[in-house]
Design a protein around this motif. Structure first.
Motif, PDB file in Angstrom:
ATOM      1  N   PHE A 167      -5.866   8.122  -1.131  1.00 35.68           N
ATOM      2  CA  PHE A 167      -6.854   7.136  -0.673  1.00 35.68           C
ATOM      3  C   PHE A 167      -6.239   5.744  -0.643  1.00 35.68           C
ATOM      4  O   PHE A 167      -5.677   5.287  -1.630  1.00 35.68           O
ATOM      5  CB  PHE A 167      -8.090   7.165  -1.571  1.00 35.68           C
ATOM      6  N   GLU A 206      -7.361   1.890   0.654  1.00 34.25           N
ATOM      7  CA  GLU A 206      -8.424   1.021   1.197  1.00 34.25           C
ATOM      8  C   GLU A 206      -9.539   1.845   1.837  1.00 34.25           C
ATOM      9  O   GLU A 206      -9.904   1.655   2.990  1.00 34.25           O
ATOM     10  CB  GLU A 206      -7.843   0.089   2.276  1.00 34.25           C
ATOM     11  N   GLU A 207     -10.022   2.779   1.104  1.00 35.89           N
ATOM     12  CA  GLU A 207     -11.116   3.644   1.563  1.00 35.89           C
ATOM     13  C   GLU A 207     -10.750   4.552   2.729  1.00 35.89           C
ATOM     14  O   GLU A 207     -11.598   5.195   3.326  1.00 35.89           O
ATOM     15  CB  GLU A 207     -12.370   2.825   1.916  1.00 35.89           C
ATOM     16  N   HIS A 208      -9.473   4.567   3.088  1.00 36.72           N
ATOM     17  CA  HIS A 208      -9.037   5.520   4.109  1.00 36.72           C
ATOM     18  C   HIS A 208      -8.511   6.746   3.408  1.00 36.72           C
ATOM     19  O   HIS A 208      -7.801   6.635   2.412  1.00 36.72           O
ATOM     20  CB  HIS A 208      -7.907   4.936   4.964  1.00 36.72           C
ATOM     21  N   GLU A 209      -8.851   7.879   3.947  1.00 37.10           N
ATOM     22  CA  GLU A 209      -8.304   9.110   3.379  1.00 37.10           C
ATOM     23  C   GLU A 209      -7.050   9.439   4.172  1.00 37.10           C
ATOM     24  O   GLU A 209      -7.084   9.491   5.399  1.00 37.10           O
ATOM     25  CB  GLU A 209      -9.334  10.230   3.514  1.00 37.10           C
ATOM     26  N   GLN A 218       0.838  -1.205   0.000  1.00 41.07           N
ATOM     27  CA  GLN A 218       0.000   0.000   0.000  1.00 41.07           C
ATOM     28  C   GLN A 218       0.872   1.253   0.000  1.00 41.07           C
ATOM     29  O   GLN A 218       0.579   2.239  -0.687  1.00 41.07           O
ATOM     30  CB  GLN A 218      -0.913   0.009   1.239  1.00 41.07           C
TER      31      GLN A 218
END
Ligand code: C2E
Ligand code: MG
Ligand code: MG
Length: 723
Positions: free
Chosen positions: A403, A405-408, A344
């Motif tokens: 972004f 995994e849907e985290h900002e 990531q």
């Protein structure tokens, strides 16, 4: 043989002799057939039989040189004598000798003994004629044997060369290299299997065509030239060429082109031998990529960056320009690695690389040094402060959320800047200094940038302060205009004024436009500020009209950044809002504005002209104006720059430049005004040269609006003058 008997019996009859001679031909033909016509070795018996017949003998013998040992009887002795002497051996029949006459001769080819022949037992023996005939036959035999030997040699050589041809053809056919053969007129004659495999063309597709079919247009012309040159010198050409496959795909091939000289039954030929090197090149590219680029982000790596930076440095030194190095380090990137894992975190780094590349110009270079460290080289910056703007743009683009995994995720970075050549003349020093500046920036907290040099930091800080102050200057009412009168030298009246912007800073006092206009231009603040100026000038014109002052034109300076298709509409709108004649407003532009995006500028200037607004070319002579520019743009007035006015009348160059501008303006039907006139001598020179108007401290400094109004009344009197 009966013919022989007849010939010998009638040797004085010429007619008979001819018939006999023809029979000799027949004999020769039969010998030829036996010796030359048949590939197999003729048996000695057959030749002996012919000899026996030819010389009407009871016996005859023919023996090959190598079989001499096998001969016995009378022939052994006789042949040995003939061989030893190298000529005829004649054993005559004598009363004591029971043998009849015998003849023997060696058959020679030069020195070499080929065979031995002999005849014997002719009735009545052998007279001179018979001996000569026998000798003639031996010579004929020698000739025929020689022909036979040569023919055998030729056939053997032919067999060898045919084998060789077959072998060559097999090698070509099996070769992994493509081979194409053309004639001297460049018509394809043949190609091999590898050629068809590589190009996709079968031999029948190509025979009779030109090899041009294998090349794209430009390559073909180049190729023909090469072939002609090289082949004319009898040489061979080797090099890389781009071939085109039947399916249109291009591929690089290592190629040899040469010629084979023709023979009597074959014309000159040319050959192309090539191998497809696309895979090798692909591998080379791959190796190059691995060696010079970062595998994750595909940005240049440290090695490539260093060499690009060295190139930029030497260019900057040569051209005496500036460049900058930005060392970008992401803040707290470790946490992303720890919280989301390497995969990531890698995707974040890839996105960072993309954003960096997006905010930079094409000529800038961005590289990844490793980890979360990036560097940017700006090879050519017109002002050193620009590096600070770029740093801010970079920080702003990295401040946009990422972004995962849907985290900002919010990132920040620290940037250190070194300027070249000021902070270093080699890549190593510059990188080191930018790194030092980055470490300092990091201590300041998130999203900061710092220059390596304290002086640059000071300047950039000043710049920032000015920028912050300018943003608020309009709303805080800190800007105002002053008006510098323009004097008509013929009438002695004021015909206009140049509106010049002033900024009254609450703490720093009056700031010169030379200081803040560049900041306003760089930050884009010039757009609201410029609009404020036009509005204020129009408002002032309205006020003077209302106060019934003599009417004068007011010239407003425009910056290039204000140029947009909507500007004429805005200006016309302001003129209408203040209800003033459009001829009272004049716009000053500089030459540099004409050079950039000329087409859009022409149409904008036409719009101004149609609206009745006058245009002046400011600072004339300092830019790149050519006569063609002046013809192309709808200009009303040329303003001679003060740098030329300063030197007149003492400086010969300045004086002649000023004089030239004046006469050029007149020839083009333009008005001309000189700015920066500081003394009487300058004014007199200009008047003498035909200049119509002047502006400068000699007549008046820029004045506050009220002072200008007073001077106007004093100079022009109360009667309103038309502008
Ligand atoms: P400019 O348009 O060439 O203006 C002439 C400059 O020469 C003015 O400086 C003026 O005060 C100065 N000057 C006039 N007479 C003399 C003289 O006899 N001797 C000397 N040495 N100087 C003289 P200023 O007001 O400092 O303006 C400097 C420049 O700032 C202007 O050059 C213009 O390019 C820019 N500027 C001023 N106001 C504005 C504005 O409203 N908008 C824009 N875009 N630029 C402006
Ligand atoms: Mg001006
Ligand atoms: Mg000027």
């Amino acid at each position: 043989m009966s013919t022989m008997a007849t010939r010998q019996g009638n040797r004085d009859d010429p007619g008979q002799g001819l018939a006999l001679a023809l029979c000799d031909f027949e004999l020769a033909a039969r010998l030829h057939e036996a010796l030359v016509g048949d590939e197999r070795q003729p048996p000695g018996d057959a030749i002996a039989a012919l000899l026996r017949e030819a010389l009407c003998s009871a016996e005859a013998c023919f023996v090959w040189a190598e079989q001499l040992a096998e001969v016995g009887g009378v022939w052994a002795e006789l042949f040995s004598a003939a061989r030893t002497r190298g000529r005829l051996a004649h054993c005559r029949a004598t009363p004591g000798n029971r043998h009849p006459d015998h003849l023997a001769l060696p058959v020679l080819c030069g020195e070499q003994l080929l065979a031995l022949v002999g005849v014997g037992g002719a009735a009545g023996g052998y007279d001179r004629v018979a001996v000569r005939r026998f000798a003639g036959l031996a010579v004929l035999l020698a000739g025929l044997l020689q022909t036979r030997a040569r023919q055998k040699q030729g056939l053997a050589a032919l067999a060898v060369s045919a084998d060789k041809l077959r072998l060559n053809a097999r090698i070509l056919e099996r070769s992994n290299d493509a081979v194409l053969v053309t004639d001297a007129d460049e018509q394809i004659l043949a190609c091999n299997h590898a050629f068809s495999r590589i190009t996709g063309y079968a031999e029948q597709d190509l025979v009779g065509k030109s090899p041009a079919i294998l090349f794209k247009e430009d390559g073909e012309a180049q190729l023909r030239l090469l072939i002609c040159e090289q082949i004319a010198c009898g040489g061979e050409w080797h090099g890389e060429l781009q071939f085109t496959r039947k399916n249109g795909e291009q591929f690089p091939a290592w190629t040899a082109i040469g010629a084979v000289a023709g023979t009597s039954d074959r014309r000159d030929q040319r050959f192309f031998v090539f191998s497809d090197i696309s895979e090798r090149k692909q591998a080379e590219r791959q190796i190059h990529r691995l060696a010079h680029y970062d595998a994750l982000t595909a940005l240049p790596n440290r090695g490539l960056f260093n060499s690009l930076l060295e190139q930029a440095l030497s260019a900057a030194l040569r051209k005496r320009t500036h460049g900058a190095l930005l060392y970008v380090d992401l803040n707290r990137f470790k946490h992303i690695n720890e919280s989301f894992g390497h995969a990531q975190a890698d995707s974040v780094l890839t996105e960072v690389a993309r954003r960096l590349a997006a905010v930079l110009r094409d000529e800038d270079v961005v590289a990844r040094l490793g980890g979360d460290e990036f560097v940017i080289a700006l090879p050519d910056i017109s002002r050193r402060e620009h590096a600070g703007h770029v740093a801010k743009k970079v920080l702003a683009s990295l401040a946009q959320p990422f972004f995962l995994e849907e985290h900002e995720i919010l990132l920040s970075a620290s940037i250190g800047i070194s300027i070249f050549p000021d902070d270093g003349r080699d890549a190593g020093t510059l990188l080191q200094n930018a790194d030092v500046a980055m470490a300092r920036a990091k201590k300041r907290g998130s999203s900061a940038h710092l220059f390596y040099s304290q002086e640059m930091n000071q300047r950039s800080f000043e710049h920032l302060k000015l920028e912050g102050g300018l943003r608020r200057a309009i709303e805080r009412d800190e800007l105002y205009l002053v008006y510098q009168p323009q004097l008509d030298l013929n009438s002695g009246r004021i015909t206009g004024a140049e509106a010049l912007l002033r900024w009254q800073h609450p703490e720093r006092g009056l700031i010169s436009p030379a200081q803040f206009i560049p900041v306003a231009e760089e930050t884009g603040l010039i757009i609201p500020i410029g609009e404020w100026v036009i509005n204020a000038a129009c408002g002032q014109i309205r006020e003077w009209i209302d106060k019934r002052l003599p009417g004068v034109r007011v010239a407003v300076n425009l910056s290039a950044r204000q140029f947009s298709a909507s500007l004429p509409r805005k200006v016309v709108g302001l003129i209408a809002r203040h209800a003033i004649p459009s001829s009272f407003l004049e716009l000053e532009i500089t030459e540099s504005m004409l050079v950039h995006s000329a087409d859009s500028v022409v149409s904008m200037m036409r719009d101004f002209g149609e609206a009745g607004i006058l245009m002046t070319l400011d600072d004339f002579g300092t830019g790149y104006s050519s006569l063609s520019y002046l013809k192309r743009f709808p200009i009303d007035t040329l303003k001679i720059d003060q740098s030329f006015v300063r030197g007149i009348p003492g400086d010969k160059d300045d004086s002649s430049i000023a004089r030239t501008i004046i006469s050029m303006a007149k020839n083009l039907g333009l008005s001309v005004i000189a700015e920066g006139v500081e003394n009487a001598a300058q004014m007199q020179f200009l008047r003498g040269a035909g200049c119509e108007e002047i502006q400068g401290y000699y007549f008046s400094r820029p004045l506050a609006a009220e002072s200008f109004a007073e001077l106007l009344l004093q100079t022009n009197g109360c009667a309103p003058a038309s502008a």
